[in-house]
Design an enzyme around this catalytic site. Structure first.
Site, PDB file in Angstrom:
ATOM      1  N   HIS A  54      59.302  54.741  47.277  1.00  0.00           N
ATOM      2  CA  HIS A  54      58.142  54.012  46.737  1.00  0.00           C
ATOM      3  C   HIS A  54      56.984  54.922  46.330  1.00  0.00           C
ATOM      4  O   HIS A  54      56.296  54.662  45.361  1.00  0.00           O
ATOM      5  CB  HIS A  54      57.647  52.957  47.738  1.00  0.00           C
ATOM      6  CG  HIS A  54      57.010  53.542  48.967  1.00  0.00           C
ATOM      7  ND1 HIS A  54      57.731  54.197  49.931  1.00  0.00           N
ATOM      8  CD2 HIS A  54      55.715  53.588  49.381  1.00  0.00           C
ATOM      9  CE1 HIS A  54      56.910  54.614  50.885  1.00  0.00           C
ATOM     10  NE2 HIS A  54      55.686  54.265  50.585  1.00  0.00           N
ATOM     11  N   ASP A  55      56.768  56.017  47.062  1.00  0.00           N
ATOM     12  CA  ASP A  55      55.637  56.905  46.778  1.00  0.00           C
ATOM     13  C   ASP A  55      56.049  58.208  46.101  1.00  0.00           C
ATOM     14  O   ASP A  55      55.303  59.188  46.147  1.00  0.00           O
ATOM     15  CB  ASP A  55      54.896  57.239  48.083  1.00  0.00           C
ATOM     16  CG  ASP A  55      53.854  56.193  48.453  1.00  0.00           C
ATOM     17  OD1 ASP A  55      53.411  55.436  47.553  1.00  0.00           O
ATOM     18  OD2 ASP A  55      53.473  56.136  49.637  1.00  0.00           O
ATOM     19  N   LYS A  61      53.694  60.446  44.213  1.00  0.00           N
ATOM     20  CA  LYS A  61      52.664  61.277  44.845  1.00  0.00           C
ATOM     21  C   LYS A  61      52.890  62.771  44.611  1.00  0.00           C
ATOM     22  O   LYS A  61      51.965  63.567  44.806  1.00  0.00           O
ATOM     23  CB  LYS A  61      52.597  61.006  46.357  1.00  0.00           C
ATOM     24  CG  LYS A  61      51.853  59.721  46.729  1.00  0.00           C
ATOM     25  CD  LYS A  61      51.727  59.603  48.248  1.00  0.00           C
ATOM     26  CE  LYS A  61      50.970  58.325  48.651  1.00  0.00           C
ATOM     27  NZ  LYS A  61      50.982  58.155  50.131  1.00  0.00           N
ATOM     28  N   HIS A 117      49.848  57.120  41.239  1.00  0.00           N
ATOM     29  CA  HIS A 117      51.150  57.494  41.816  1.00  0.00           C
ATOM     30  C   HIS A 117      52.190  56.396  41.559  1.00  0.00           C
ATOM     31  O   HIS A 117      53.378  56.673  41.491  1.00  0.00           O
ATOM     32  CB  HIS A 117      51.039  57.824  43.315  1.00  0.00           C
ATOM     33  CG  HIS A 117      50.924  56.635  44.237  1.00  0.00           C
ATOM     34  ND1 HIS A 117      49.736  55.984  44.479  1.00  0.00           N
ATOM     35  CD2 HIS A 117      51.851  55.991  44.997  1.00  0.00           C
ATOM     36  CE1 HIS A 117      49.939  54.993  45.341  1.00  0.00           C
ATOM     37  NE2 HIS A 117      51.223  54.967  45.679  1.00  0.00           N
ATOM     38  N   ASP A 173      55.087  48.970  54.027  1.00  0.00           N
ATOM     39  CA  ASP A 173      54.325  50.201  53.808  1.00  0.00           C
ATOM     40  C   ASP A 173      52.951  50.128  54.472  1.00  0.00           C
ATOM     41  O   ASP A 173      52.535  51.056  55.162  1.00  0.00           O
ATOM     42  CB  ASP A 173      54.169  50.424  52.297  1.00  0.00           C
ATOM     43  CG  ASP A 173      53.505  51.752  51.975  1.00  0.00           C
ATOM     44  OD1 ASP A 173      53.769  52.737  52.690  1.00  0.00           O
ATOM     45  OD2 ASP A 173      52.729  51.800  51.000  1.00  0.00           O
TER      46      ASP A 173
HETATM   47  P1  C2E Z   1      49.085  55.364  52.381  1.00  0.00           P
HETATM   48  O1  C2E Z   1      48.300  56.226  53.317  1.00  0.00           O
HETATM   49  O2  C2E Z   1      50.550  55.365  52.537  1.00  0.00           O
HETATM   50  O3  C2E Z   1      48.548  53.891  52.528  1.00  0.00           O
HETATM   51  C1  C2E Z   1      49.239  52.819  51.942  1.00  0.00           C
HETATM   52  C2  C2E Z   1      48.404  51.558  51.949  1.00  0.00           C
HETATM   53  O4  C2E Z   1      48.165  51.151  53.302  1.00  0.00           O
HETATM   54  C3  C2E Z   1      47.028  51.688  51.338  1.00  0.00           C
HETATM   55  O5  C2E Z   1      47.099  51.570  49.945  1.00  0.00           O
HETATM   56  C4  C2E Z   1      46.313  50.498  51.963  1.00  0.00           C
HETATM   57  O6  C2E Z   1      46.708  49.301  51.330  1.00  0.00           O
HETATM   58  C5  C2E Z   1      46.896  50.473  53.370  1.00  0.00           C
HETATM   59  N1  C2E Z   1      45.995  51.201  54.266  1.00  0.00           N
HETATM   60  C6  C2E Z   1      46.131  52.451  54.707  1.00  0.00           C
HETATM   61  N2  C2E Z   1      45.115  52.758  55.555  1.00  0.00           N
HETATM   62  C7  C2E Z   1      44.340  51.675  55.631  1.00  0.00           C
HETATM   63  C8  C2E Z   1      43.131  51.360  56.345  1.00  0.00           C
HETATM   64  O7  C2E Z   1      42.585  52.179  57.100  1.00  0.00           O
HETATM   65  N3  C2E Z   1      42.617  50.116  56.188  1.00  0.00           N
HETATM   66  C9  C2E Z   1      43.190  49.187  55.378  1.00  0.00           C
HETATM   67  N4  C2E Z   1      42.645  47.975  55.272  1.00  0.00           N
HETATM   68  N5  C2E Z   1      44.319  49.450  54.691  1.00  0.00           N
HETATM   69  C10 C2E Z   1      44.886  50.680  54.805  1.00  0.00           C
HETATM   70  P2  C2E Z   1      45.926  52.173  49.045  1.00  0.00           P
HETATM   71  O8  C2E Z   1      44.599  51.909  49.662  1.00  0.00           O
HETATM   72  O9  C2E Z   1      46.131  51.695  47.657  1.00  0.00           O
HETATM   73  O10 C2E Z   1      46.155  53.720  49.118  1.00  0.00           O
HETATM   74  C11 C2E Z   1      47.284  54.320  48.512  1.00  0.00           C
HETATM   75  C12 C2E Z   1      47.370  55.732  48.932  1.00  0.00           C
HETATM   76  O11 C2E Z   1      46.177  56.424  48.558  1.00  0.00           O
HETATM   77  C13 C2E Z   1      47.451  55.920  50.446  1.00  0.00           C
HETATM   78  O12 C2E Z   1      48.784  55.787  50.880  1.00  0.00           O
HETATM   79  C14 C2E Z   1      46.900  57.318  50.611  1.00  0.00           C
HETATM   80  O13 C2E Z   1      47.862  58.293  50.297  1.00  0.00           O
HETATM   81  C15 C2E Z   1      45.827  57.377  49.558  1.00  0.00           C
HETATM   82  N6  C2E Z   1      44.498  57.032  50.093  1.00  0.00           N
HETATM   83  C16 C2E Z   1      43.925  55.801  50.138  1.00  0.00           C
HETATM   84  N7  C2E Z   1      42.699  55.893  50.683  1.00  0.00           N
HETATM   85  C17 C2E Z   1      42.485  57.194  50.975  1.00  0.00           C
HETATM   86  C18 C2E Z   1      41.358  57.917  51.558  1.00  0.00           C
HETATM   87  O14 C2E Z   1      40.308  57.365  51.899  1.00  0.00           O
HETATM   88  N8  C2E Z   1      41.511  59.262  51.700  1.00  0.00           N
HETATM   89  C19 C2E Z   1      42.658  59.904  51.318  1.00  0.00           C
HETATM   90  N9  C2E Z   1      42.767  61.230  51.507  1.00  0.00           N
HETATM   91  N10 C2E Z   1      43.729  59.263  50.770  1.00  0.00           N
HETATM   92  C20 C2E Z   1      43.636  57.919  50.601  1.00  0.00           C
HETATM   93 FE    FE Z   2      51.917  53.944  47.567  1.00  0.00          FE
HETATM   94 FE    FE Z   3      53.916  54.994  51.842  1.00  0.00          FE
END
Ligand code: C2E
Ligand code: FE
Ligand code: FE
Ligand code: SIN
Ligand code: SIN
Length: 385
Positions: free
Chosen positions: A218-219, A222, A247, A302
């Site tokens: 899925h990712d 990235k 991504h 996910d």
């Molecule tokens: P990921 O880390 O695999 O997170 C996937 C999804 O899990 C996120 O999609 C979000 O819907 C949910 N998620 C993850 N952490 C949280 C959280 O603390 N609170 C809530 N409510 N939901 C959470 P999203 O937001 O579209 O992000 C996609 C990807 O973008 C993430 O994959 C991560 O790789 C990156 N990302 C998102 N926010 C941040 C950030 O603040 N800092 C960094 N370094 N990367 C981020």
């Molecule tokens: Fe994703």
């Molecule tokens: Fe993931």
């Protein structure tokens, strides 16, 4: 006629595992025996293995090459026909002791491959009336010849399939290698969650399996996201987040127009796994049923896993908080049907979580497509990414 029917029935099955069960059942019926076991040689370990029914489940049993009736036949390539196993010095009660079965008459013939090499042993046990005769032996030899070629094909097919699935999984590892501590863990967990949720919403076994195998990609997009964004310890700036969102598009471009069914499925998941049920997601703001079901499933898997895990940008949530969040988002971020499956299968999901978290240093990929062509010592073939 009998042989034609036998060939027709077993030709349908390409999975080695199910093929062996099918063959054993047919042969047992044809020879009017109480049981039939198919032993296959694991040349690497110098053992014969077979699958036996134990209680409600099945278990892989192994015996050293050369030991017991089956071992003797495998080693010498000769058939054996005995009336009373317990009076024959070649017989060991190893298997009977484990299964609680009492072997009396045994007819065993070698299974030979196209080049005449012994692949394994066919055994029928306890003829229902009297002992096995020469006619039975001739018949079993013919059945063994037919079965052997199907077993050879299934073994080849299985190896191919296994290396294909492993390659897919390793592609996924590449994508997540940079932004996660224990890359394999997230992938295995979310992949298994996806499989559980897919069957939870009523998908057939094979469909759920496909989703389980495609989900880790899925990712994959990235890989095209720079480290400065992907590995940023804190919160992303709006422009960075916009790039991050791409991504999904990169992933679908990488997988686009694949020939393989599994990769096309992976492409649909990659593009749509951040769409929200209420239409507020990205990249296309799709709503409800317009989001492919496989993506609605993977989205829950996910996010649940992302919440329950530590990331460079966030700490791990308590599992109960993550669960509450998923359920509360039904109809908003997530498909209510998938949330219902999440709720009703929650015990299974947390068992997966515990199991993966207890796993010691993972042998990356080796668990993805674990097939019984060479099952681990004394273990059942396990379905586990
Ligand atoms: P990921 O880390 O695999 O997170 C996937 C999804 O899990 C996120 O999609 C979000 O819907 C949910 N998620 C993850 N952490 C949280 C959280 O603390 N609170 C809530 N409510 N939901 C959470 P999203 O937001 O579209 O992000 C996609 C990807 O973008 C993430 O994959 C991560 O790789 C990156 N990302 C998102 N926010 C941040 C950030 O603040 N800092 C960094 N370094 N990367 C981020
Ligand atoms: Fe994703
Ligand atoms: Fe993931
Ligand atoms: C077999 O039936 O060949 C295995 C049981 C044994 O002889 O140990
Ligand atoms: C499958 O490959 O479809 C299931 C996995 C297994 O049986 O090991």
């Amino acid at each position: 006629m009998l042989l034609a029917r036998f060939g027709r029935i077993i030709a349908v099955e390409t999975r080695l595992d199910s093929l062996l069960t099918l063959i054993a059942e047919e042969v047992r019926r044809i020879l009017d025996a109480d049981r039939c076991s198919v032993f296959l040689i694991d040349a690497y370990k110098g053992e014969l293995w077979t699958k036996v029914a134990l209680g409600i489940g099945e278990k892989i049993l192994r015996i050293p090459l050369g030991r017991g009736i089956a071992g003797f036949v495998a080693k010498t390539g000769n058939a054996i026909n005995i009336r009373d196993a317990y009076r024959d010095s070649r017989f060991h009660q190893d298997l009977d002791r484990i299964t609680g079965y009492q072997t009396k008459s045994v007819l065993a013939v070698p299974l030979k491959g196209r080049d005449g090499k012994v692949l394994g042993v066919f055994e029928v046990l306890n003829k229902n009336k009297g002992a096995f005769n020469e006619e039975d032996e001739g018949f079993l030899r013919i059945l063994a010849t037919i079965a052997a070629s199907f077993i050879e094909n299934a073994t080849l097919y299985e190896e191919l399939r296994r290396s294909y699935l492993e390659t897919i999984y390793r592609m996924a590892l590449v994508a997540e290698f940079r932004d996660q501590e224990d890359t394999g863990k997230h992938l295995r967990r979310m992949s298994r969650f996806s499989g559980v949720l897919a069957s939870g919403v009523g998908m057939a076994y094979q469909e759920a399996e496909d989703i389980r195998y495609a989900a880790p990609l899925h990712d994959i997009g990235k890989v095209a996201i720079p480290d400065s964004i992907l590995r940023k310890p804190g919160k992303l700036e709006p422009a960075e987040y916009e790039e991050m969102k791409r991504h999904t598009i990169y992933g679908s471009q990488m997988l686009a127009r694949a020939e393989s069914r599994l990769l096309r499925l992976a492409a649909r998941i990659a593009i749509a796994h951040h769409e929200n049920f209420d239409g507020t997601g990205y990249p296309h703001r799709l709503k409800g049923d317009l989001i492919p079901l496989e993506a609605r499933i993977v989205s829950v898997a996910d996010v649940f896993d992302a919440l329950a895990s530590e990331r460079v940008y966030k700490g791990a949530w308590k599992v109960s908080d993550a669960k509450a969040y998923i359920l509360e988002q039904a109809g908003k971020l997530f498909d209510p049907d998938v949330c219902r499956a999440f709720d009703s299968r929650f015990d299974e999901l947390s068992a997966v979580l515990d199991e993966e978290n207890r796993r010691a240093v993972p042998e990356e990929g080796s668990n993805l497509a674990h097939h019984p062509a060479s099952p681990a010592q004394g273990q059942q073939p396990q379905a586990g990414v």
